[in-house]
Design a protein around this motif. Structure first.
Motif, PDB file in Angstrom:
ATOM      1  N   TYR A  39       0.357  -0.932   0.206  1.00 50.95           N
ATOM      2  CA  TYR A  39       0.401   0.192   0.370  1.00 50.95           C
ATOM      3  C   TYR A  39       0.838   0.958  -0.163  1.00 50.95           C
ATOM      4  O   TYR A  39       0.740   2.512  -0.344  1.00 50.95           O
ATOM      5  CB  TYR A  39      -0.685   0.459   1.397  1.00 50.95           C
ATOM      6  N   LEU A  40       1.870   1.057   0.408  1.00 54.49           N
ATOM      7  CA  LEU A  40       2.992   2.030   0.478  1.00 54.49           C
ATOM      8  C   LEU A  40       3.621   3.050  -0.984  1.00 54.49           C
ATOM      9  O   LEU A  40       4.204   1.875  -1.412  1.00 54.49           O
ATOM     10  CB  LEU A  40       3.703   2.589   2.303  1.00 54.49           C
ATOM     11  N   ASP A  41       3.952   3.776  -0.934  1.00 53.44           N
ATOM     12  CA  ASP A  41       4.520   4.525  -2.624  1.00 53.44           C
ATOM     13  C   ASP A  41       5.305   5.827  -1.994  1.00 53.44           C
ATOM     14  O   ASP A  41       5.217   5.809  -0.586  1.00 53.44           O
ATOM     15  CB  ASP A  41       3.686   5.168  -2.954  1.00 53.44           C
ATOM     16  N   TYR A  42       6.404   5.456  -2.121  1.00 53.33           N
ATOM     17  CA  TYR A  42       7.672   6.123  -1.518  1.00 53.33           C
ATOM     18  C   TYR A  42       8.280   6.898  -3.065  1.00 53.33           C
ATOM     19  O   TYR A  42       8.412   6.108  -4.481  1.00 53.33           O
ATOM     20  CB  TYR A  42       8.405   6.190  -0.120  1.00 53.33           C
ATOM     21  N   GLY A  43       9.042   8.454  -3.177  1.00 54.04           N
ATOM     22  CA  GLY A  43      10.123   8.667  -3.666  1.00 54.04           C
ATOM     23  C   GLY A  43      10.259  10.013  -4.094  1.00 54.04           C
ATOM     24  O   GLY A  43      10.477  10.735  -3.317  1.00 54.04           O
ATOM     25  N   ILE A  44      11.718  10.280  -5.132  1.00 53.57           N
ATOM     26  CA  ILE A  44      11.963  11.335  -4.644  1.00 53.57           C
ATOM     27  C   ILE A  44      10.962  12.083  -6.243  1.00 53.57           C
ATOM     28  O   ILE A  44      11.203  11.499  -7.065  1.00 53.57           O
ATOM     29  CB  ILE A  44      13.801  11.280  -5.582  1.00 53.57           C
ATOM     30  N   GLN A  45      11.142  13.454  -5.989  1.00 51.36           N
ATOM     31  CA  GLN A  45      10.229  14.613  -6.613  1.00 51.36           C
ATOM     32  C   GLN A  45      10.844  15.972  -7.602  1.00 51.36           C
ATOM     33  O   GLN A  45      11.654  16.121  -6.683  1.00 51.36           O
ATOM     34  CB  GLN A  45       8.808  14.832  -6.921  1.00 51.36           C
ATOM     35  N   ALA A  46      11.303  16.062  -8.839  1.00 48.49           N
ATOM     36  CA  ALA A  46      12.380  16.963  -8.790  1.00 48.49           C
ATOM     37  C   ALA A  46      11.544  18.223  -9.985  1.00 48.49           C
ATOM     38  O   ALA A  46      10.580  17.144 -11.150  1.00 48.49           O
ATOM     39  CB  ALA A  46      13.209  16.900  -8.894  1.00 48.49           C
ATOM     40  N   GLY A  47      11.925  19.088 -10.195  1.00 55.40           N
ATOM     41  CA  GLY A  47      11.065  19.900 -11.467  1.00 55.40           C
ATOM     42  C   GLY A  47      11.638  21.192 -11.593  1.00 55.40           C
ATOM     43  O   GLY A  47      12.651  21.433 -10.811  1.00 55.40           O
ATOM     44  N   ALA A  48      11.935  22.278 -12.687  1.00 58.79           N
ATOM     45  CA  ALA A  48      12.916  23.253 -12.711  1.00 58.79           C
ATOM     46  C   ALA A  48      11.880  23.883 -13.559  1.00 58.79           C
ATOM     47  O   ALA A  48      10.315  23.540 -14.294  1.00 58.79           O
ATOM     48  CB  ALA A  48      13.986  23.087 -13.529  1.00 58.79           C
ATOM     49  N   GLY A  49      11.734  25.820 -14.040  1.00 57.13           N
ATOM     50  CA  GLY A  49      11.319  25.848 -14.216  1.00 57.13           C
ATOM     51  C   GLY A  49      12.075  27.367 -15.133  1.00 57.13           C
ATOM     52  O   GLY A  49      13.097  27.890 -14.426  1.00 57.13           O
ATOM     53  N   LEU A  50      11.405  28.474 -15.377  1.00 58.60           N
ATOM     54  CA  LEU A  50      12.325  29.646 -15.485  1.00 58.60           C
ATOM     55  C   LEU A  50      10.649  30.743 -16.309  1.00 58.60           C
ATOM     56  O   LEU A  50       9.963  30.197 -16.694  1.00 58.60           O
ATOM     57  CB  LEU A  50      12.547  29.889 -16.845  1.00 58.60           C
ATOM     58  N   ARG A  51      11.022  31.818 -14.774  1.00 52.82           N
ATOM     59  CA  ARG A  51      10.314  32.709 -14.983  1.00 52.82           C
ATOM     60  C   ARG A  51      10.845  34.174 -15.234  1.00 52.82           C
ATOM     61  O   ARG A  51      11.939  34.116 -15.430  1.00 52.82           O
ATOM     62  CB  ARG A  51       9.235  32.932 -13.469  1.00 52.82           C
ATOM     63  N   ASN A  52      10.036  34.432 -16.311  1.00 52.29           N
ATOM     64  CA  ASN A  52       9.646  35.961 -16.711  1.00 52.29           C
ATOM     65  C   ASN A  52       9.192  37.658 -15.506  1.00 52.29           C
ATOM     66  O   ASN A  52       8.040  36.989 -15.455  1.00 52.29           O
ATOM     67  CB  ASN A  52       9.653  36.939 -18.182  1.00 52.29           C
ATOM     68  N   LEU A  53      10.466  37.942 -14.929  1.00 47.84           N
ATOM     69  CA  LEU A  53       9.954  38.869 -13.969  1.00 47.84           C
ATOM     70  C   LEU A  53      10.085  40.241 -14.539  1.00 47.84           C
ATOM     71  O   LEU A  53      10.243  40.735 -15.569  1.00 47.84           O
ATOM     72  CB  LEU A  53      11.225  38.797 -13.110  1.00 47.84           C
ATOM     73  N   PRO A  54       8.674  40.833 -13.657  1.00 44.43           N
ATOM     74  CA  PRO A  54       8.337  42.019 -14.850  1.00 44.43           C
ATOM     75  C   PRO A  54       9.127  43.582 -14.337  1.00 44.43           C
ATOM     76  O   PRO A  54      10.187  43.390 -13.677  1.00 44.43           O
ATOM     77  CB  PRO A  54       6.442  42.315 -14.319  1.00 44.43           C
ATOM     78  N   TYR A  55       9.068  44.168 -15.128  1.00 50.09           N
ATOM     79  CA  TYR A  55       9.909  45.272 -14.700  1.00 50.09           C
ATOM     80  C   TYR A  55       9.721  46.237 -13.812  1.00 50.09           C
ATOM     81  O   TYR A  55       8.320  46.455 -14.659  1.00 50.09           O
ATOM     82  CB  TYR A  55      10.163  45.964 -16.383  1.00 50.09           C
ATOM     83  N   ILE A  56      10.360  46.778 -13.333  1.00 50.95           N
ATOM     84  CA  ILE A  56      10.090  47.409 -12.160  1.00 50.95           C
ATOM     85  C   ILE A  56      10.619  48.735 -12.995  1.00 50.95           C
ATOM     86  O   ILE A  56      12.019  48.755 -12.482  1.00 50.95           O
ATOM     87  CB  ILE A  56      10.111  47.086 -10.401  1.00 50.95           C
ATOM     88  N   LEU A  57      10.008  50.358 -12.074  1.00 52.56           N
ATOM     89  CA  LEU A  57      10.674  51.022 -12.229  1.00 52.56           C
ATOM     90  C   LEU A  57      11.501  51.883 -10.972  1.00 52.56           C
ATOM     91  O   LEU A  57      11.310  51.672 -10.214  1.00 52.56           O
ATOM     92  CB  LEU A  57       9.719  52.150 -12.807  1.00 52.56           C
TER      93      LEU A  57
END
Length: 104
Positions: free
Chosen positions: A86-104
Motif C-alpha cells: 500500500y505504501l509508495d515513496y520516491g523523489i520528485q524534482a522540477g525546474a522552471g523559468l519565469r519572466n520577471l516584470p519590469y520595475i521602475l
C-alpha cells in the motif's frame, strides 16, 4: 536563494499505466491515494528572469482502487490481496523559468 518545505495531504486519482497500456487496453484502474509531498523550492534571479528548481521526496498510501471496463462502465471495487504493497515513496524534482516584470 530561498528554501521552504510545504507539506500537504492530497487525495488524488491516477490511472495505473501498466494496466491501461500493456495488459489490457479495455481496462482502466483508478487508485485513490493519499500523498504527502515534502518539496523545497530554490530560485536564482538574474537579468529579468528567475530560474526555479524544486527538489524533494514524497510518501503515499493507496486507499482503494476501482476497475472500469467496457462491460462494467460504472466501475468495480478492487479487493487487494495480502501481497499488495500500500505504501509508495520516491523523489520528485522540477525546474522552471519565469519572466520577471519590469520595475521602475
Amino acid at each position: 536563494m530561498t528554501c521552504g518545505a510545504p507539506c500537504l495531504i492530497s487525495d488524488s486519482r491516477r490511472p495505473d499505466i501498466h494496466t491501461t497500456r500493456i495488459r489490457n487496453p479495455d481496462l482502466k484502474r483508478i487508485y485513490e491515494v493519499v500523498r504527502v509531498p515534502l518539496t523545497s523550492q530554490f530560485h536564482i534571479d538574474f537579468w529579468k528572469m528567475r530560474i526555479l528548481i524544486n527538489l524533494g521526496c514524497f510518501g503515499s498510501y493507496r486507499m482503494s482502487a476501482v476497475d472500469f471496463t467496457t462491460e462494467q462502465p460504472e466501475g468495480i471495487d478492487v479487493e487487494f490481496d495480502c501481497n499488495h504493497i500500500y505504501l509508495d515513496y520516491g523523489i520528485q524534482a522540477g525546474a522552471g523559468l519565469r519572466n520577471l516584470p519590469y520595475i521602475l
